[in-house]
Design an enzyme around this catalytic site. Structure first.
Site, PDB file in Angstrom:
ATOM      1  N   ASP A  93       0.873  -1.176   0.000  1.00 46.58           N
ATOM      2  CA  ASP A  93       0.000   0.000   0.000  1.00 46.58           C
ATOM      3  C   ASP A  93       0.909   1.224   0.000  1.00 46.58           C
ATOM      4  O   ASP A  93       1.746   1.381   0.898  1.00 46.58           O
ATOM      5  CB  ASP A  93      -0.870   0.033   1.264  1.00 46.58           C
ATOM      6  CG  ASP A  93      -1.976  -1.030   1.248  1.00 46.58           C
ATOM      7  OD1 ASP A  93      -2.136  -1.698   0.218  1.00 46.58           O
ATOM      8  OD2 ASP A  93      -2.657  -1.187   2.275  1.00 46.58           O
ATOM      9  N   ASP A 127     -13.376  -3.822  -1.331  1.00 43.82           N
ATOM     10  CA  ASP A 127     -13.101  -3.469   0.071  1.00 43.82           C
ATOM     11  C   ASP A 127     -14.383  -3.637   0.882  1.00 43.82           C
ATOM     12  O   ASP A 127     -15.049  -2.648   1.222  1.00 43.82           O
ATOM     13  CB  ASP A 127     -12.629  -2.011   0.164  1.00 43.82           C
ATOM     14  CG  ASP A 127     -11.338  -1.761  -0.604  1.00 43.82           C
ATOM     15  OD1 ASP A 127     -10.416  -2.580  -0.495  1.00 43.82           O
ATOM     16  OD2 ASP A 127     -11.266  -0.745  -1.316  1.00 43.82           O
TER      17      ASP A 127
END
Ligand code: 1PR
Length: 526
Positions: free
Chosen positions: A224, A379
């Site tokens: 990330d 998500d």
């Protein structure tokens, strides 16, 4: 000097980087004469068969290519560059291939995920200098929905099994072509490329059982990435998506360095997620493109990039579409792009109007680059409900009841890095995205992210059973056993982790050593 035929689709940069890493110069075909004059030609292909043949015809490359193939000079086709050599493809009925070899390209009709995506073995049918230095048990990276059904057994160099035995490499004289991607297959792939460049002796490989060409479960390292408070691009990591600690963005390292480390440790793929891409337009975020460029010079496994892949209108009114954003990423070294927030918006629109628009990012990118290049990053967050009919969503019965004893839950999709919940469930999202042309699902889980409690197997099982494309399980890995759980209790094709790798809690090699013998993995790593 190696000449590379770049007809404009996909990740040619990786092939070029791999050849350069072996000490050879590369030049590109810009005109038909460049093919005629080439001494050693590499034809990497990704995307769709019909589009490729149309471009080859439009640029006047077909006749020079056929002349080159007949000339006895070295040729290496990769992926679509193999399929192009045959007469035609079920992917594009009516569109002729080069017809250099007899045979047809067929779609996989098998009881497993399509595309065939990941690391699989090869079984040699004859000796070849291309296989010099290999032991025969290596796994190589494949990504394709169509395979060659050769009409001439004598040209078949290797076969591979994926519900059906298919041709994974051909060779006749100096003309060779492979279905797998040597430039993405780590050290074994580089060895094959080196053999093509170097002209080695032709070894006879030991016989390999069909079971050894079983597709490996992939282990993926995820980075990330975002700018920290000082403005430096860093690898960060959240706990349930919160990446701040004492008010500061966590800094777990530099993107290119970490990617290289994971490649060396045996990661089967690397995924970069530009986690603030939903608010910063990625084409302005040049550091991310630079990260990809630099990574693809040193890392020879597939690279995925996500974050901010959507249509965008600038302050001055200039419009960019998602396909342009994705193209920049592919040109910079990405093999796949991952779409998060925009996929939710697209699915909401499809459900509202009762059908696709044909213009969504998923549709436009998969049409040009192929479905294997489009990953959907979901998500979701678990929402408990008292009964299966409490909401108009796909509800599952859970073995882990909610705070008020609820035995049912659904998985709500979120956008903007988990900040906003939407009225779509993860199972529906995955199914609709597959219909629109997505080739893979990256299934995160906000509840598990960074917890080290293991993957949410109920979520992964529900999504995997609803689609026929590969699913990457993500979020929650805390030890090697969690990877075994996800591979034995669900049909996920790959598992992704971040925190345990960044913090060196468990290494990628350790995970693979633990899995070896229990589920198929790419091993040895080098
Ligand atoms: O919406 O298309 O711009 O894409 C944004 C992308 O950034 C999405 O793929 C989204 O998943 C990701 N993202 C946004 N915010 C965050 C965050 O953490 N604040 N990362 C974020 C979420 C989770 C995984 C993580 C796994 C494994 N990604 O990347 O790596 O959960 O972690 P673990 O092994 O440590 O448990 P768009």
């Amino acid at each position: 000097m190696v000449t590379v035929l770049d007809y404009g689709a996909g990740n040619v940069r990786s092939v070029v980087n791999a050849i350069r890493s072996l000490g050879r110069d590369v030049r590109f075909v810009e005109r038909p004469e460049d093919i005629v004059q080439a001494e050693r030609l590499v034809f990497p292909g990704v995307g769709a068969f019909g589009e490729m043949m149309r471009v080859l015809r439009h640029r006047g490359y077909v006749d020079p290519l056929l002349a080159y193939l007949r000339s006895g000079r070295p040729f290496l086709g990769i992926c679509l560059g193999l399929q192009a050599l045959f007469e035609g493809s079920e992917e594009a009925p009516g569109e002729d291939g080069l017809g250099f070899f007899p045979g047809i390209v067929r779609r996989f009709r098998v009881d497993r995920a399509v595309p065939h995506m990941g690391w699989n073995g090869i079984r040699a049918r004859k000796p070849s200098s291309l296989l010099h230095g290999l032991k025969g048990d290596e796994k190589l990276y494949f990504v394709h929905s169509y395979y060659v059904d050769s009409g001439d057994p004598s040209v078949v160099l290797t076969v591979t099994d994926y519900g059906v035995e298919f041709v994974s490499a051909v060779e006749k004289g100096q003309v060779a072509a492979v279905q797998f991607h040597p430039e993405k297959s780590g050290p074994a792939g580089l060895k094959i490329l080196e053999n093509f460049l170097g002209g080695q002796a032709a070894p006879v490989l030991p016989p390999v059982a069909a079971s050894q060409t079983e597709l490996a479960r992939r282990i993926i390292a995820c980075l990330d990435v975002r700018a920290n408070d000082q403005g430096d691009l860093v690898v960060t990591k959240g706990d349930q998506y919160d990446v701040r600690e004492e008010g500061r963005v966590r800094n777990l390292g530099k993107p290119v360095e970490l990617a290289r480390r994971y490649y060396e440790e045996g990661a089967d793929e690397i995924t970069f997620l530009n986690i603030t891409g939903f608010r910063d337009f990625p084409l302005k975020d040049m550091p991310m493109l630079e990260v990809l460029r630099r990574t693809s010079e040193e890392v020879f496994v597939p690279l995925t990039i996500g974050g901010g892949i959507r249509d965008y209108t600038d302050k001055d009114g200039t419009r960019y579409d998602a396909l342009q954003v994705a193209s920049q990423y592919f040109r910079s070294g990405a093999d796949k792009v991952s779409i998060g927030s925009d996929a939710v918006a697209v699915v909401e629109e499809v459900l509202k109007r009762g059908g696709p628009t044909g213009r969504s990012a998923i549709e436009t990118i998969s049409r040009v680059y192929g479905s294997q290049a489009v990953v959907i990053s979901i998500d979701p967050r678990r929402v408990y409900v008292p009964s299966p009919d409490a909401v108009p969503h796909r509800v599952i019965e859970t073995a882990f009841p909610g705070p008020n004893g609820e035995r049912f839950c659904w998985y709500q999709c979120t956008v903007k890095g988990g900040r906003e919940g939407r009225d779509v469930d993860a199972v529906t999202l995955a199914r609709v995205c597959q219909q629109l042309g997505a080739g893979e699902i990256l299934l995160n889980c906000i509840d598990r992210d960074g917890t080290n409690q293991g993957f949410d197997l109920e979520l992964i099982h529900a999504v995997r059973e609803a689609v026929t494309i590969p699913v990457i399980a993500s979020s929650g890995a805390g030890c090697a056993q969690h990877f075994l759980d996800v591979f034995t209790k669900t049909r996920a094709e790959a598992a992704l982790a971040a925190g345990i790798f960044h913090r060196r809690k468990v290494g990628i090699g350790e995970v693979k050593a633990f899995l070896k013998g229990k589920v198929p993995v790419r091993w040895p790593l080098t």
